[in-house]
Design a protein around this motif. Structure first.
Motif, PDB file in Angstrom:
ATOM      1  N   ALA A 242       0.834  -1.206   0.000  1.00 34.95           N
ATOM      2  CA  ALA A 242       0.000   0.000   0.000  1.00 34.95           C
ATOM      3  C   ALA A 242       0.870   1.257   0.000  1.00 34.95           C
ATOM      4  O   ALA A 242       0.496   2.289  -0.548  1.00 34.95           O
ATOM      5  CB  ALA A 242      -0.922  -0.009   1.211  1.00 34.95           C
ATOM      6  N   LYS A 243       2.059   1.152   0.612  1.00 33.44           N
ATOM      7  CA  LYS A 243       2.940   2.321   0.676  1.00 33.44           C
ATOM      8  C   LYS A 243       3.621   2.593  -0.658  1.00 33.44           C
ATOM      9  O   LYS A 243       3.760   3.734  -1.062  1.00 33.44           O
ATOM     10  CB  LYS A 243       4.002   2.138   1.774  1.00 33.44           C
ATOM     11  CG  LYS A 243       3.452   2.470   3.147  1.00 33.44           C
ATOM     12  CD  LYS A 243       4.387   2.186   4.296  1.00 33.44           C
ATOM     13  CE  LYS A 243       3.612   2.385   5.598  1.00 33.44           C
ATOM     14  NZ  LYS A 243       4.295   2.002   6.797  1.00 33.44           N
ATOM     15  N   TYR A 244       4.084   1.519  -1.338  1.00 32.22           N
ATOM     16  CA  TYR A 244       4.936   1.736  -2.511  1.00 32.22           C
ATOM     17  C   TYR A 244       4.471   1.083  -3.798  1.00 32.22           C
ATOM     18  O   TYR A 244       4.801   1.560  -4.870  1.00 32.22           O
ATOM     19  CB  TYR A 244       6.371   1.282  -2.213  1.00 32.22           C
ATOM     20  CG  TYR A 244       6.912   1.920  -0.977  1.00 32.22           C
ATOM     21  CD1 TYR A 244       7.130   3.298  -0.934  1.00 32.22           C
ATOM     22  CD2 TYR A 244       7.166   1.181   0.169  1.00 32.22           C
ATOM     23  CE1 TYR A 244       7.603   3.906   0.205  1.00 32.22           C
ATOM     24  CE2 TYR A 244       7.644   1.780   1.326  1.00 32.22           C
ATOM     25  CZ  TYR A 244       7.854   3.143   1.336  1.00 32.22           C
ATOM     26  OH  TYR A 244       8.316   3.740   2.458  1.00 32.22           O
ATOM     27  N   ALA A 282      10.735  15.323  12.124  1.00 28.53           N
ATOM     28  CA  ALA A 282      10.177  14.005  12.419  1.00 28.53           C
ATOM     29  C   ALA A 282       8.746  13.967  11.907  1.00 28.53           C
ATOM     30  O   ALA A 282       8.081  15.001  11.814  1.00 28.53           O
ATOM     31  CB  ALA A 282      10.190  13.715  13.916  1.00 28.53           C
ATOM     32  N   ARG A 283       8.332  12.776  11.516  1.00 28.75           N
ATOM     33  CA  ARG A 283       6.913  12.584  11.230  1.00 28.75           C
ATOM     34  C   ARG A 283       6.336  11.758  12.359  1.00 28.75           C
ATOM     35  O   ARG A 283       6.884  10.724  12.718  1.00 28.75           O
ATOM     36  CB  ARG A 283       6.727  11.844   9.898  1.00 28.75           C
ATOM     37  CG  ARG A 283       5.311  12.002   9.313  1.00 28.75           C
ATOM     38  CD  ARG A 283       5.063  11.044   8.161  1.00 28.75           C
ATOM     39  NE  ARG A 283       4.884   9.698   8.655  1.00 28.75           N
ATOM     40  CZ  ARG A 283       5.412   8.610   8.089  1.00 28.75           C
ATOM     41  NH1 ARG A 283       6.158   8.700   7.012  1.00 28.75           N
ATOM     42  NH2 ARG A 283       5.213   7.420   8.610  1.00 28.75           N
ATOM     43  N   MET A 284       5.234  12.260  12.934  1.00 32.02           N
ATOM     44  CA  MET A 284       4.613  11.572  14.059  1.00 32.02           C
ATOM     45  C   MET A 284       3.310  10.946  13.587  1.00 32.02           C
ATOM     46  O   MET A 284       2.460  11.630  13.004  1.00 32.02           O
ATOM     47  CB  MET A 284       4.305  12.571  15.181  1.00 32.02           C
ATOM     48  CG  MET A 284       5.516  13.321  15.684  1.00 32.02           C
ATOM     49  SD  MET A 284       6.523  12.250  16.729  1.00 32.02           S
ATOM     50  CE  MET A 284       7.809  13.399  17.214  1.00 32.02           C
ATOM     51  N   ASP A 285       3.164   9.654  13.848  1.00 36.43           N
ATOM     52  CA  ASP A 285       1.984   8.906  13.401  1.00 36.43           C
ATOM     53  C   ASP A 285       1.028   8.656  14.562  1.00 36.43           C
ATOM     54  O   ASP A 285       1.458   8.196  15.629  1.00 36.43           O
ATOM     55  CB  ASP A 285       2.407   7.553  12.802  1.00 36.43           C
ATOM     56  CG  ASP A 285       3.323   7.678  11.582  1.00 36.43           C
ATOM     57  OD1 ASP A 285       3.589   8.803  11.144  1.00 36.43           O
ATOM     58  OD2 ASP A 285       3.758   6.622  11.074  1.00 36.43           O
ATOM     59  N   PHE A 286      -0.245   8.938  14.335  1.00 36.30           N
ATOM     60  CA  PHE A 286      -1.258   8.819  15.398  1.00 36.30           C
ATOM     61  C   PHE A 286      -2.433   7.954  14.960  1.00 36.30           C
ATOM     62  O   PHE A 286      -2.685   7.781  13.769  1.00 36.30           O
ATOM     63  CB  PHE A 286      -1.810  10.207  15.750  1.00 36.30           C
ATOM     64  CG  PHE A 286      -0.815  11.099  16.410  1.00 36.30           C
ATOM     65  CD1 PHE A 286      -0.705  11.144  17.801  1.00 36.30           C
ATOM     66  CD2 PHE A 286       0.051  11.892  15.657  1.00 36.30           C
ATOM     67  CE1 PHE A 286       0.234  11.959  18.416  1.00 36.30           C
ATOM     68  CE2 PHE A 286       0.998  12.704  16.260  1.00 36.30           C
ATOM     69  CZ  PHE A 286       1.083  12.743  17.639  1.00 36.30           C
ATOM     70  N   ILE A 296      -0.691   7.943  20.272  1.00 37.75           N
ATOM     71  CA  ILE A 296       0.480   8.056  19.404  1.00 37.75           C
ATOM     72  C   ILE A 296       0.887   6.658  18.948  1.00 37.75           C
ATOM     73  O   ILE A 296       0.875   5.720  19.746  1.00 37.75           O
ATOM     74  CB  ILE A 296       1.644   8.822  20.081  1.00 37.75           C
ATOM     75  CG1 ILE A 296       2.727   9.139  19.045  1.00 37.75           C
ATOM     76  CG2 ILE A 296       2.212   8.079  21.286  1.00 37.75           C
ATOM     77  CD1 ILE A 296       3.659  10.270  19.444  1.00 37.75           C
ATOM     78  N   ASN A 297       1.184   6.490  17.668  1.00 34.29           N
ATOM     79  CA  ASN A 297       1.649   5.188  17.179  1.00 34.29           C
ATOM     80  C   ASN A 297       3.166   5.153  17.142  1.00 34.29           C
ATOM     81  O   ASN A 297       3.785   4.320  17.779  1.00 34.29           O
ATOM     82  CB  ASN A 297       1.056   4.886  15.795  1.00 34.29           C
ATOM     83  CG  ASN A 297       1.672   3.645  15.160  1.00 34.29           C
ATOM     84  OD1 ASN A 297       2.069   2.714  15.858  1.00 34.29           O
ATOM     85  ND2 ASN A 297       1.774   3.620  13.848  1.00 34.29           N
ATOM     86  N   GLU A 298       3.768   6.087  16.418  1.00 35.69           N
ATOM     87  CA  GLU A 298       5.227   6.025  16.317  1.00 35.69           C
ATOM     88  C   GLU A 298       5.779   7.319  15.752  1.00 35.69           C
ATOM     89  O   GLU A 298       5.054   8.181  15.275  1.00 35.69           O
ATOM     90  CB  GLU A 298       5.657   4.859  15.419  1.00 35.69           C
ATOM     91  CG  GLU A 298       5.185   5.020  13.982  1.00 35.69           C
ATOM     92  CD  GLU A 298       6.181   4.503  12.947  1.00 35.69           C
ATOM     93  OE1 GLU A 298       7.259   4.009  13.313  1.00 35.69           O
ATOM     94  OE2 GLU A 298       5.888   4.651  11.751  1.00 35.69           O
ATOM     95  N   VAL A 299       7.124   7.400  15.816  1.00 37.96           N
ATOM     96  CA  VAL A 299       7.849   8.505  15.217  1.00 37.96           C
ATOM     97  C   VAL A 299       8.697   7.948  14.084  1.00 37.96           C
ATOM     98  O   VAL A 299       9.109   6.794  14.132  1.00 37.96           O
ATOM     99  CB  VAL A 299       8.752   9.183  16.280  1.00 37.96           C
ATOM    100  CG1 VAL A 299       9.811   8.234  16.814  1.00 37.96           C
ATOM    101  CG2 VAL A 299       9.451  10.413  15.722  1.00 37.96           C
ATOM    102  N   ASN A 300       8.916   8.757  13.061  1.00 38.05           N
ATOM    103  CA  ASN A 300       9.898   8.421  12.026  1.00 38.05           C
ATOM    104  C   ASN A 300      10.878   9.574  11.945  1.00 38.05           C
ATOM    105  O   ASN A 300      10.499  10.693  11.606  1.00 38.05           O
ATOM    106  CB  ASN A 300       9.208   8.207  10.683  1.00 38.05           C
ATOM    107  CG  ASN A 300       8.477   6.887  10.656  1.00 38.05           C
ATOM    108  OD1 ASN A 300       9.087   5.827  10.530  1.00 38.05           O
ATOM    109  ND2 ASN A 300       7.167   6.931  10.820  1.00 38.05           N
ATOM    110  N   THR A 301      12.142   9.289  12.275  1.00 32.28           N
ATOM    111  CA  THR A 301      13.120  10.380  12.351  1.00 32.28           C
ATOM    112  C   THR A 301      13.685  10.737  10.981  1.00 32.28           C
ATOM    113  O   THR A 301      14.267  11.795  10.822  1.00 32.28           O
ATOM    114  CB  THR A 301      14.257  10.042  13.333  1.00 32.28           C
ATOM    115  OG1 THR A 301      14.837   8.789  12.947  1.00 32.28           O
ATOM    116  CG2 THR A 301      13.738   9.948  14.759  1.00 32.28           C
TER     117      THR A 301
HETATM  118 MG    MG Z   1       4.225   4.413  10.535  1.00 32.78          MG
END
Ligand code: MG
Ligand code: ATP
Ligand code: MG
Ligand code: MG
Length: 341
Positions: A242-244, A282-286, A296-301
């Protein structure tokens, strides 16, 4: 400014990184930046190519299959004004490359060693979020040897503490690689086997039914938050395909959420950013549940960074176009470097 781009890399997210490098080169103003490319092969070899003076048409040009020089990472040219690690996942987004750049005393874009490594390990990340009082799903974690010593006990603990549906993930990865959603014991057992192929540590989370909303944060000490974006996957979850691979996933920017939820997300994103000591971006996923709870689900640095990726799109919709975003990140990297001197 002599800007060195590091891309490719020894991780499951190698291909994504090449796309990013092509897009960044396209966006950079070559009157301001002298671009020096370094391609990291899937085996982890560093290949230095000639200075880039033209837009790249094909990512093959970035791989220097004939003509690059192999370089020992420790002999990276200390004259670079800045290095931009366009790397996702282990060996790039996890503090290892950042540590090398610290030792060589070369300024670089994005998060430092601590935020990168803590953000890459979902167990450490969630422990830090818990300590900061951020709401999140229940989780448990296993290392391979503990699981192998008594697999039945491991599955039982998951069923008691987490139940179904659950999400099993390698602790250190991204792009949904190695992640499975489980609805029963058989799926749980298969998911453990699969996740342990990628990592010696895994995390198992309570599966939530919720909308997925993400924001981008920019800054060192002073933080800015982008508008929110919602991911609407047409499949069971936002997996690698789904992402790529398919284009069925819809990105809704700005997300159609109540102002109250956005305010909560922004507040939590800043808290999470500070708790991990992030800098640059950072992108923060919720997750936003139907009764309005924000988890909050996760961070992507080092989030996906092609112009079609969520992070750049969020900033574009906040009034920061892609070329300007890159320049802001370079400025933030320089500022952090100067503050430390
Ligand atoms: Mg994610
Ligand atoms: P990336 O770094 O590319 O954002 P990742 O590999 O770090 O992804 P996650 O973001 O943790 O992985 O999870 C991938 C996707 O799986 C999420 O976007 C969501 O669709 C789904 N998902 C993950 N955890 C849960 C959960 N606890 N409940 C429901 N869905 C989940
Ligand atoms: Mg991630
Ligand atoms: Mg990621």
């Amino acid at each position: 400014m002599k800007l060195c781009l590091l891309y490719g890399g020894k991780s499951a997210e190698h291909e994504v990184s090449l796309q990013t490098a092509k897009a960044v080169i396209h966006a950079l103003d070559m009157n301001k930046f002298d671009i020096f490319p370094i391609f990291i092969t899937k085996e982890g070899k560093w290949i230095q190519g000639p200075q880039i003076t033209e837009t790249i048409q094909d990512i093959k040009q970035l791989q220097f299959s004939n003509g690059g020089n192999e370089l020992m990472p420790q002999s990276l040219n200390a004259d670079y004004d800045m290095v931009f690690p366009l790397l996702h996942g282990p060996n790039g987004e996890d503090g290892t490359v950042q540590g090398l750049l610290e030792i060589l005393n070369i300024p670089y874009v994005g998060n430092g060693v601590l935020a990168s490594s803590a953000g890459m390990d979902k167990v450490v990340m969630k422990n830090i979020f818990a300590q900061a009082g951020l709401e999140q799903v229940e989780y448990v974690s296993f290392i391979r040897s503990t699981w192998d010593a008594d697999r039945e006990a491991a599955y039982k603990l998951v069923e008691e503490k987490i139940g179904y549906p659950s999400f099993v993930k390698p602790a250190n990865l991204g792009s949904s690689v190695g992640i499975s959603k489980c609805d029963n014991r058989d799926e749980l057992e298969a998911a453990f086997e699969d996740a342990f192929r990628y990592d010696r540590k895994i995390i198992i989370e309570e599966g939530v039914i919720a909308r997925e909303v993400e924001v981008g944060v920019l800054g060192n000490d002073e933080l800015a938050c982008s508008v929110a974006g919602e991911i609407v996957p047409k499949k069971e979850f936002y997996d690698y395909e789904a992402k790529y691979a398919d284009d069925t996933t819809e990105l809704m920017i700005p997300a159609d959420i109540p102002e109250k939820s956005y305010d909560e997300i922004r507040k939590m994103a800043f808290m999470a950013y500070k708790a991990l000591d992030c800098s640059g971006l950072a992108r923060m996923d919720f997750f936003v549940t139907s009764d309005g709870r924000v988890l909050i689900n996760e961070v992507n640095t080092m989030p996906g960074f092609t112009p079609a990726s969520m992070f750049p799109l969020l900033w574009k919709n906040t009034g920061v176009p892609y070329p300007e975003l890159i320049e802001r990140l370079v400025d933030l990297g320089r500022q952090r470097y100067e503050e430390k001197q």
